[in-house]
Design a protein around this motif. Structure first.
Motif, PDB file in Angstrom:
ATOM      1  N   ASP A  49      25.873  32.232  43.424  1.00 33.36           N
ATOM      2  CA  ASP A  49      26.979  33.161  43.521  1.00 33.36           C
ATOM      3  C   ASP A  49      26.900  33.938  44.822  1.00 33.36           C
ATOM      4  OD1 ASP A  49      29.209  34.335  42.713  1.00 33.36           O
ATOM      5  OD2 ASP A  49      28.341  35.434  41.027  1.00 33.36           O
TER       6      ASP A  49
ATOM      7  N   ARG B 189      26.306  40.805  41.037  1.00 38.87           N
ATOM      8  CA  ARG B 189      26.356  41.634  39.839  1.00 38.87           C
ATOM      9  C   ARG B 189      25.150  42.573  39.759  1.00 38.87           C
ATOM     10  NH1 ARG B 189      24.289  42.673  35.332  1.00 38.87           N
ATOM     11  NH2 ARG B 189      25.543  43.264  33.543  1.00 38.87           N
TER      12      ARG B 189
ATOM     13  N   SER C 228      33.177  46.131  42.262  1.00 45.51           N
ATOM     14  CA  SER C 228      33.092  45.040  41.310  1.00 45.51           C
ATOM     15  C   SER C 228      34.400  44.242  41.299  1.00 45.51           C
ATOM     16  CB  SER C 228      32.717  45.574  39.927  1.00 45.51           C
ATOM     17  OG  SER C 228      33.720  45.326  39.003  1.00 45.51           O
ATOM     18  N   PHE C 229      35.533  44.924  41.421  1.00 46.00           N
ATOM     19  CA  PHE C 229      36.804  44.198  41.516  1.00 46.00           C
ATOM     20  C   PHE C 229      36.850  43.373  42.789  1.00 46.00           C
ATOM     21  CE2 PHE C 229      38.534  47.595  38.670  1.00 46.00           C
ATOM     22  CZ  PHE C 229      38.674  46.748  37.597  1.00 46.00           C
TER      23      PHE C 229
ATOM     24  N   ARG D 126      34.927  40.268  42.260  1.00 45.23           N
ATOM     25  CA  ARG D 126      35.600  39.358  41.358  1.00 45.23           C
ATOM     26  C   ARG D 126      36.806  38.705  42.018  1.00 45.23           C
ATOM     27  NH1 ARG D 126      37.951  36.081  39.323  1.00 45.23           N
ATOM     28  NH2 ARG D 126      38.841  35.903  37.248  1.00 45.23           N
ATOM     29  N   TYR D 127      37.580  39.477  42.771  1.00 40.41           N
ATOM     30  CA  TYR D 127      38.879  38.976  43.215  1.00 40.41           C
ATOM     31  C   TYR D 127      38.900  38.443  44.639  1.00 40.41           C
ATOM     32  CZ  TYR D 127      40.839  40.256  38.843  1.00 40.41           C
ATOM     33  OH  TYR D 127      41.107  40.283  37.514  1.00 40.41           O
TER      34      TYR D 127
ATOM     35  N   SER E 284      37.461  35.819  45.747  1.00 37.76           N
ATOM     36  CA  SER E 284      37.708  34.376  45.723  1.00 37.76           C
ATOM     37  C   SER E 284      39.142  34.082  45.307  1.00 37.76           C
ATOM     38  CB  SER E 284      36.730  33.690  44.769  1.00 37.76           C
ATOM     39  OG  SER E 284      36.993  34.089  43.453  1.00 37.76           O
ATOM     40  N   VAL E 285      39.686  34.895  44.401  1.00 35.47           N
ATOM     41  CA  VAL E 285      41.074  34.679  43.973  1.00 35.47           C
ATOM     42  C   VAL E 285      42.018  34.876  45.149  1.00 35.47           C
ATOM     43  CG1 VAL E 285      42.915  35.536  42.485  1.00 35.47           C
ATOM     44  CG2 VAL E 285      40.593  35.359  41.599  1.00 35.47           C
TER      45      VAL E 285
ATOM     46  N   ARG F  70      49.096  41.722  40.967  1.00 37.76           N
ATOM     47  CA  ARG F  70      47.984  41.297  40.126  1.00 37.76           C
ATOM     48  C   ARG F  70      47.207  42.515  39.635  1.00 37.76           C
ATOM     49  NH1 ARG F  70      45.480  36.753  39.044  1.00 37.76           N
ATOM     50  NH2 ARG F  70      46.298  35.571  40.780  1.00 37.76           N
TER      51      ARG F  70
ATOM     52  N   ARG G 230      48.799  43.895  36.669  1.00 41.29           N
ATOM     53  CA  ARG G 230      48.583  43.091  35.455  1.00 41.29           C
ATOM     54  C   ARG G 230      47.164  43.271  34.940  1.00 41.29           C
ATOM     55  NH1 ARG G 230      51.278  39.092  38.500  1.00 41.29           N
ATOM     56  NH2 ARG G 230      49.354  37.924  38.723  1.00 41.29           N
ATOM     57  N   VAL G 231      46.203  43.347  35.875  1.00 42.83           N
ATOM     58  CA  VAL G 231      44.814  43.565  35.459  1.00 42.83           C
ATOM     59  C   VAL G 231      44.689  44.903  34.732  1.00 42.83           C
ATOM     60  CG1 VAL G 231      42.462  43.959  36.287  1.00 42.83           C
ATOM     61  CG2 VAL G 231      43.822  42.121  37.268  1.00 42.83           C
TER      62      VAL G 231
ATOM     63  N   ALA H 109      45.851  44.554  31.294  1.00 44.62           N
ATOM     64  CA  ALA H 109      44.860  43.851  30.477  1.00 44.62           C
ATOM     65  C   ALA H 109      43.712  44.785  30.113  1.00 44.62           C
ATOM     66  CB  ALA H 109      44.332  42.622  31.232  1.00 44.62           C
TER      67      ALA H 109
END
Lengths: 256, 252
Positions: free
Chosen positions: B4, B130, B150-151, B154-155, B157-158, B200, B203-204, B207
């Motif tokens: 990772d 992490r 942390s976001f 995570r994001y 790569s998106v 996004r 939307r996150v 969620a």
């Protein structure tokens, strides 16, 4: 702990820009029922399910009226936490739902918000991952998973909160046929009330005995999935089409 | 272990040190290096020796370290310019007239920069993203900052996938611009990417709220580091501090 799983009465809602999305929605889902929510794009399906746990609507400070009860609990500001535990919402794009660094952290997010800690939390996470068959991937980062795996983890993040009602927004979209079938197996094996938005009509027939058909912010039909899909005139009137060669009367459904 | 980010997934004593210890060790080490007078050359030799030993213990392959040193390139260019632009007494090196203070300044930037970068590479190669977040959290970094980081982890790569898809879409429709042309197109596409990412984000947030988020992220870490782990991890930094103090005393 009494009353139907979902009871929606005269639900009306308009977005802040003035566009009205719901024009008086009424329906009831009994405990243990599996219901598909069908309808063309823009019918208000997603808007409706975002009401079920108080993300949208008057309880969240929006413009709207109507009454929603989940398992006998009215949707009010003071019950919001409880309602959000009871209604598990799985969003369409798993990248929206999985926002923590690892699968384990993400599945733990909901129960941790419920106040679980330590071994109890770990057990809950493991249990939810086992339910979707992803227990061997707990330490991976979400972006290392395939799309189908991410969708399953997204379901687990919600199952970890032990919801009474599982609400899924287009669960089969973008899945390859094998992943689609695997998800169906998982969903069919769960012991919860299920409400599922979908454009995948065979999927609705396979999993849900009953369907609601929505168009222009109203429920326009409510009945057995097989009857709805077999009603060519109704289908045409609301821009729904069966896949080529698919006959809803010739395949087995979930009826027992 | 997950493959990772920048992590080199092997097991070593350095990998096993808790992230918060490594973060503190890195911080103190860099401070020590930076506060060492540039003219005390032996001190930098000691630092380099300690880092080489640490890299060896961590089982991080040397080619990986040297490849990742590339981030330092802009500083190297700047450092190499210094002897030519600085003023003051001149020295002659290989027939070139160079500023004496410029040479020392270049050495200062090069040596300290390289040591700091290698130390940071060592941290990133031995700590999963992490763990790093959990370590920062243990070090009482404000929860909001940890959440933002942390976001990002995570994001990243998106968002880079989004960027990649936009490039493929451009090229599939016959866009030929070479490197510069692509930069131009990316600059134009950044606006679209921002809007996409912003949506996004909304939307996150939905969620998160659906799963009972009320403004406090759950903690990532559960256990702290033992006294032994602290001693173990910070040892290199303590030696570095001793070296730095000694170097100061020698030069004054």
């Amino acid at each position: 702990m009494s009353g139907p799983a979902i009871q929606v009465e005269r639900l009306v809602f308009a977005y802040p820009d003035g566009r009205q999305a719901l024009f008086g929605v009424d329906f009831t889902v009994e405990r243990g029922e599996r219901v598909a929510l069908l309808g063309p794009n823009g019918a208000g399906k997603t808007t409706l399910v975002l009401h079920l746990n108080g993300i949208l609507g008057s309880v969240a400070g929006g413009t709207g009226s109507g009454r929603i009860q989940i398992g006998g609990t009215g949707l009010h500001r003071e019950h919001l936490g409880e309602i959000r535990r009871k209604v598990g919402l799985v969003f369409q794009d798993p990248d929206d739902q999985l926002f923590m660094p690892t699968v384990r952290d993400d599945v733990a997010f909901g129960p941790a918000n419920l106040g679980l800690r330590g071994a109890e939390l770990d057990d809950r996470v493991h249990e939810a991952l086992v339910q979707v068959g992803m227990q061997d991937h707990a330490d991976l980062a979400p972006h290392h998973l395939s799309f189908g795996q991410r969708r399953r983890v997204a379901v687990a993040t919600v199952l970890a909160m032990r919801p009474e009602v599982l609400v899924l927004d287009e669960p089969s979209s973008n899945l390859d046929p094998a992943a689609r079938r695997e998800l169906a197996d998982i969903l069919a094996g769960l012991d919860v009330t299920l409400l599922m938005i979908t454009h995948d009509l065979p999927y609705a027939l396979q999993l849900c005995e009953r369907s609601l058909l929505m168009d222009d912010g109203r429920i326009v039909a409510d009945g057995k999935t097989r009857d709805l899909l077999g009603d060519a005139e109704l289908m045409r009137a609301h821009r729904l089409e069966l896949p080529y060669g698919f006959n809803p009367h010739s395949v087995p459904g979930p009826e027992r | 272990m997950t493959g990772d980010g920048l992590l080199v997934a092997v097991d070593s004593p350095v990998h096993r040190i808790p992230a918060q210890v490594k973060l503190v060790a890195l911080f103190v080490f860099v401070l020590a290096v930076v506060s060492t007078p540039a003219a005390v050359f032996w001190a930098f030799g000691v630092y380099a020796g300690m880092l080489v030993a640490a890299v060896a213990v961590a089982k991080v392959p040397a080619p990986v370290v040297s490849r990742r040193l590339a981030v330092e390139t802009p500083f190297i260019v700047f450092a190499l310019l210094l002897p030519f632009v600085a003023t003051g007494p001149q020295v002659s090196v290989l027939g070139l007239e160079l500023s004496q203070s410029g040479v020392l300044g270049a050495w200062n930037v090069l040596a300290k920069g390289t040591l700091g970068v290698i130390a940071a590479i060592l941290l990133s190669a031995t700590t999963a993203p992490r763990e790093l977040l959990a370590g920062l959290e243990r070090l009482r970094l404000p929860a909001t900052l940890v959440a933002i980081l942390s976001f990002m982890v995570r994001y990243l790569s998106v968002v880079s996938d989004d960027l990649h898809r936009m490039r493929v879409a451009r090229e599939s429709r016959g866009y030929m611009g070479g490197r510069v042309g692509h930069l131009k197109a990316v600059a134009g596409g950044v606006g679209a990417l921002f809007v996409r990412s912003f949506e996004r984000g909304e939307r996150v947030h939905l969620a998160m709220r659906s799963r009972g988020y009320t403004g406090r992220m759950p903690l990532l870490s559960v256990q702290g580091a033992s006294r032994g782990q602290w001693m173990h991890g910070v040892a290199i930094s303590v030696v570095a501090v001793v070296v730095a103090v000694a170097a100061r005393m020698v030069s004054s």
